[in-house]
Motif scaffolding. Structure first.
Motif, PDB file in Angstrom:
ATOM      1  N   TYR A 225       0.774  -1.168   0.177  1.00 51.90           N
ATOM      2  CA  TYR A 225       0.078   0.100  -0.172  1.00 51.90           C
ATOM      3  C   TYR A 225       0.930   1.110   0.024  1.00 51.90           C
ATOM      4  CZ  TYR A 225      -3.568   3.296   1.403  1.00 51.90           C
ATOM      5  OH  TYR A 225      -4.410   4.416   1.380  1.00 51.90           O
ATOM      6  N   VAL A 226       0.646   2.207  -1.122  1.00 56.50           N
ATOM      7  CA  VAL A 226       1.599   3.063  -1.069  1.00 56.50           C
ATOM      8  C   VAL A 226       0.879   4.537  -0.364  1.00 56.50           C
ATOM      9  CG1 VAL A 226       2.751   4.757  -2.768  1.00 56.50           C
ATOM     10  CG2 VAL A 226       2.392   2.475  -3.078  1.00 56.50           C
ATOM     11  N   TYR A 227       1.266   4.981   0.610  1.00 57.07           N
ATOM     12  CA  TYR A 227       0.441   6.326   0.988  1.00 57.07           C
ATOM     13  C   TYR A 227       0.362   7.568   0.215  1.00 57.07           C
ATOM     14  CZ  TYR A 227       0.379   4.689   5.939  1.00 57.07           C
ATOM     15  OH  TYR A 227       0.447   3.881   6.983  1.00 57.07           O
ATOM     16  N   ASP A 228      -0.769   8.006   0.221  1.00 56.84           N
ATOM     17  CA  ASP A 228      -0.800   9.156  -0.703  1.00 56.84           C
ATOM     18  C   ASP A 228      -0.702  10.600   0.300  1.00 56.84           C
ATOM     19  OD1 ASP A 228      -1.599  10.953  -2.763  1.00 56.84           O
ATOM     20  OD2 ASP A 228      -3.935  10.659  -2.397  1.00 56.84           O
ATOM     21  N   MET A 229       0.579  10.959   0.491  1.00 58.25           N
ATOM     22  CA  MET A 229       0.937  11.858   1.222  1.00 58.25           C
ATOM     23  C   MET A 229       0.772  13.108   0.634  1.00 58.25           C
ATOM     24  SD  MET A 229       4.524  10.306   2.936  1.00 58.25           S
ATOM     25  CE  MET A 229       4.608  11.398   4.174  1.00 58.25           C
ATOM     26  N   PRO A 230       0.654  14.293   1.246  1.00 63.42           N
ATOM     27  CA  PRO A 230       0.653  15.527   0.689  1.00 63.42           C
ATOM     28  C   PRO A 230       1.829  15.865  -0.132  1.00 63.42           C
ATOM     29  CG  PRO A 230       0.093  15.691   3.326  1.00 63.42           C
ATOM     30  CD  PRO A 230       0.576  14.100   2.768  1.00 63.42           C
ATOM     31  N   SER A 231       1.507  16.674  -1.080  1.00 60.62           N
ATOM     32  CA  SER A 231       2.711  16.970  -2.130  1.00 60.62           C
ATOM     33  C   SER A 231       3.906  17.543  -1.716  1.00 60.62           C
ATOM     34  CB  SER A 231       1.803  17.832  -3.310  1.00 60.62           C
ATOM     35  OG  SER A 231       1.683  19.046  -2.859  1.00 60.62           O
ATOM     36  N   LYS A 232       3.926  18.432  -0.498  1.00 62.01           N
ATOM     37  CA  LYS A 232       5.060  18.798  -0.194  1.00 62.01           C
ATOM     38  C   LYS A 232       6.009  18.051   0.285  1.00 62.01           C
ATOM     39  CE  LYS A 232       3.075  19.326   4.672  1.00 62.01           C
ATOM     40  NZ  LYS A 232       2.712  20.160   5.714  1.00 62.01           N
ATOM     41  N   PHE A 233       5.574  16.325   0.543  1.00 60.71           N
ATOM     42  CA  PHE A 233       6.631  15.411   0.795  1.00 60.71           C
ATOM     43  C   PHE A 233       6.921  14.619  -0.559  1.00 60.71           C
ATOM     44  CE2 PHE A 233       3.812  15.727   4.616  1.00 60.71           C
ATOM     45  CZ  PHE A 233       4.845  16.170   5.685  1.00 60.71           C
ATOM     46  N   THR A 234       6.410  14.909  -1.487  1.00 66.75           N
ATOM     47  CA  THR A 234       6.559  14.003  -2.641  1.00 66.75           C
ATOM     48  C   THR A 234       6.730  14.865  -3.727  1.00 66.75           C
ATOM     49  OG1 THR A 234       4.065  13.928  -3.088  1.00 66.75           O
ATOM     50  CG2 THR A 234       5.142  12.149  -1.827  1.00 66.75           C
ATOM     51  N   TYR A 235       5.687  15.303  -4.573  1.00 63.57           N
ATOM     52  CA  TYR A 235       5.750  16.005  -5.992  1.00 63.57           C
ATOM     53  C   TYR A 235       6.525  17.346  -5.713  1.00 63.57           C
ATOM     54  CZ  TYR A 235       2.655  12.471  -8.465  1.00 63.57           C
ATOM     55  OH  TYR A 235       2.286  11.523  -8.912  1.00 63.57           O
ATOM     56  N   ASP A 236       6.481  18.306  -4.621  1.00 63.65           N
ATOM     57  CA  ASP A 236       6.915  19.525  -4.657  1.00 63.65           C
ATOM     58  C   ASP A 236       8.493  19.156  -4.633  1.00 63.65           C
ATOM     59  OD1 ASP A 236       4.603  20.287  -4.530  1.00 63.65           O
ATOM     60  OD2 ASP A 236       4.310  20.976  -2.540  1.00 63.65           O
ATOM     61  N   LEU A 237       8.984  18.228  -3.835  1.00 64.18           N
ATOM     62  CA  LEU A 237      10.632  17.976  -3.899  1.00 64.18           C
ATOM     63  C   LEU A 237      10.866  17.524  -5.009  1.00 64.18           C
ATOM     64  CD1 LEU A 237      10.313  16.418  -0.186  1.00 64.18           C
ATOM     65  CD2 LEU A 237      11.362  18.691  -1.074  1.00 64.18           C
ATOM     66  N   LEU A 238      10.029  16.704  -5.952  1.00 65.16           N
ATOM     67  CA  LEU A 238      10.814  16.405  -7.268  1.00 65.16           C
ATOM     68  C   LEU A 238      10.822  17.551  -8.080  1.00 65.16           C
ATOM     69  CD1 LEU A 238       8.739  12.988  -7.708  1.00 65.16           C
ATOM     70  CD2 LEU A 238      11.167  13.167  -6.983  1.00 65.16           C
ATOM     71  N   TRP A 239       9.610  18.374  -8.102  1.00 66.80           N
ATOM     72  CA  TRP A 239       9.677  19.581  -8.830  1.00 66.80           C
ATOM     73  C   TRP A 239      11.079  20.435  -8.466  1.00 66.80           C
ATOM     74  CZ3 TRP A 239       7.828  20.505 -13.541  1.00 66.80           C
ATOM     75  CH2 TRP A 239       6.683  19.928 -13.691  1.00 66.80           C
TER      76      TRP A 239
END
Length: 534
Positions: free
Chosen positions: A124-138
């Motif tokens: 199961y992959v947590y749907d974390m807030p974007s500040k922990f995921t996509y924002d850092l990738l960007w």
């Protein structure tokens, strides 16, 4: 007679109308069925066509190029639509109990159900807030060109992020559309009660290197609270959660509060400089390879390069390191006056990458001493370059041990032997041509195990990581059972331990009858071992 005739005519009309209605109804049912079958078949064919077309796509090895393509696609939700943040303690406890009950029913059913295996690991992959995921990738995507000359301890920051980007490669594969995925060892589930493991998609390395110190620590604290508030975490105290902390500095200020989770690491760090006692151990955590800093030498490249490898031993990197890495400067003193050995100071920038790649492809052996920790990215650079590694690191734990036999592709030399004047050179010259040819053949096959790609490939590092995780699930089950027993005996939790002792009895019986690999699909637990782990 007229009356009888009219009655007869009326009966025939009613009978005929009824037949027509039945025939019409049957026709509608048949047509509807055919439509749905056709639609289902079309969807299946579309899926098969998409998968077939995607498989023909050449895998992408570059982190930067893969990330660019990933960010250009519509965002994929990491989890299900259920609410995943529980600020209220009572809500959290109730949600934890519901999840525990649901997982217990599933696990109890699987204990008694006879099913042919093997089964994929369910994550199961947590749907974390974007500040922990996509924002850092960007943040990386928009700044990596600016960090080309920004260094940390002498190494370019963007290259450090890339070589520790295992968190990206694993996450991107897990949340990819199903027709793009090729791995059979792991499947993503959207309901928490179906999961064997929970993946935390927080990019701890990017945040460490690209955020200001105070901002980074604040984000770490927020991530810690978000994760530990989840019912699944509270149910097991994090024992079935995967936390990527592949760079030794990442998440360092708060990770002690998550030491029960399964950490993704570059090594065990026997020096104690990076991980504190009790935080990491082999039965709990997974060692994953560094992402190679050089381009992989494919089959054609390897065949062409064999005859051109004129240098006996090559090394390029930082010559002064801390802890176990101090061996490097000592090796320089011993080896520097040999004409068929090249030892250079250098970092992993663009120019450094090209120099390292050229040097490794021109050499028979590549020196792989310890760095600040027992491991070094140089080992994996050497393997994908077709250069036989000479490992000088007495405390090294390697990725995928138990699956891969590194003796077939690398030479292991003790520190004491390597530091004897002339010993290492004589040893390398003594390697027979037959053994050399055998190791070259093996290293060509080994290379794929250390090439992260998009999409992830069978027997690639992502695949082997999940195979190792699946082997460790039995350890997770054992530690969780021990945790629940301890809670029950100490009477410190309101969570029910219903049926726990019967479960332990079943597990002991399973173990007495079958000594196979433990997993949640074939649960085998040595109860004595349960009590030995925190």
């Amino acid at each position: 007679m007229p009356i009888m005739g009219r009655r007869h005519f009326s009966h025939r009309t009613t009978f005929s109308s009824t037949n027509r209605a039945i025939i019409a109804l049957i026709s509608v049912i048949i047509l509807t069925t055919l439509y749905f079958l056709s639609s289902s078949n079309k969807n299946g064919n579309d899926f098969a066509a998409k998968k077939s077309q995607f498989i023909k796509t050449r895998p992408e090895h570059s982190f930067v190029k893969s990330l660019e393509k990933f960010l250009a696609q519509p965002r994929s939700s990491g989890g299900s639509s259920e609410k995943l943040s529980f600020p209220d303690g009572n809500l959290t406890m109730a949600a934890t109990k519901r999840l525990d009950d649901a997982m217990w029913r599933r696990e109890s059913f699987e204990l008694t159900e006879f099913r042919d295996g093997p089964f994929p690991l369910r994550v199961y992959v947590y749907d974390m807030p974007s500040k922990f995921t996509y924002d850092l990738l960007w943040l990386f995507q928009t700044t990596y060109r600016e960090t080309a000359n920004l260094t940390s301890n002498g190494s370019p920051v963007h290259r450090l992020i890339e070589q520790h980007s295992v968190d990206y490669w694993l996450w991107a594969d897990l949340i990819a559309p199903e027709y793009e995925r090729q791995l059979k060892s792991v499947v993503r589930v959207h309901r928490q009660e179906e999961a064997d493991l929970f993946y935390i998609p927080f990019f701890t390395t990017i945040s460490f290197f690209l955020l200001e110190k105070a901002q980074c620590k604040q984000l770490y604290r927020e991530a810690l609270k978000w994760i530990t508030d989840q019912p699944a975490w509270q149910r097991s105290n994090g024992r079935d959660h995967i936390l990527p902390v592949h760079h030794p500095w990442s998440f360092k200020s708060v990770r002690r509060f998550m030491k029960t989770a399964i950490w993704l690491l570059p090594d065990m760090d026997s020096t104690g400089n990076w991980y504190k006692p009790g935080e990491v151990w082999l039965e709990k955590d997974l060692i994953l390879p560094y992402v190679a800093n050089v381009d992989a030498c494919d089959d054609a490249c390897l065949v062409q390069s064999w005859a051109q490898r004129k240098t006996l031993l090559f090394f390029r990197g930082r010559l002064k390191r801390n802890a176990g890495g101090k061996i490097r400067s000592k090796l320089v003193a011993v080896l520097q006056h040999n004409s068929d050995i090249i030892i250079e100071e250098g970092s992993s920038g663009e120019a450094g990458k090209l120099a390292t790649q050229t040097g490794m492809r021109s050499s028979v052996f590549c020196l792989s001493p310890a760095g600040d920790t027992p491991s070094s990215a140089r080992l994996f650079d050497a393997i994908v370059s077709g250069c036989i590694p000479v490992i000088v690191s007495d405390e090294l734990e390697l990725p995928f041990e138990g699956i891969l036999d590194y003796r077939k592709v690398a030479l292991f030399v003790s520190t004491d032997d390597a530091l004897q004047p002339g010993w290492l050179v004589d040893y390398l010259h003594s390697i027979s041509p037959n053994l050399l040819e055998e190791m070259r053949s093996n290293i060509a096959k080994f290379s794929k195990h250390f090439q992260f790609t998009s999409p992830a490939q069978l027997f690639g590092p992502e695949d082997l990581a999940w195979k190792m995780a699946d082997t460790d699930v039995g350890q997770v089950v054992g530690r969780f059972v021990g945790y629940m027993i301890a809670l029950s005996m100490a009477n410190t939790s309101k969570m029910r331990c219903k049926g726990l002792m019967p479960l332990v009895s079943v597990l002991m019986l399973e173990y007495s009858l079958d000594s196979g690999i433990a997993s949640s699909r074939n649960p085998i637990v040595v109860v004595a071992h349960v009590w030995g782990n925190p």
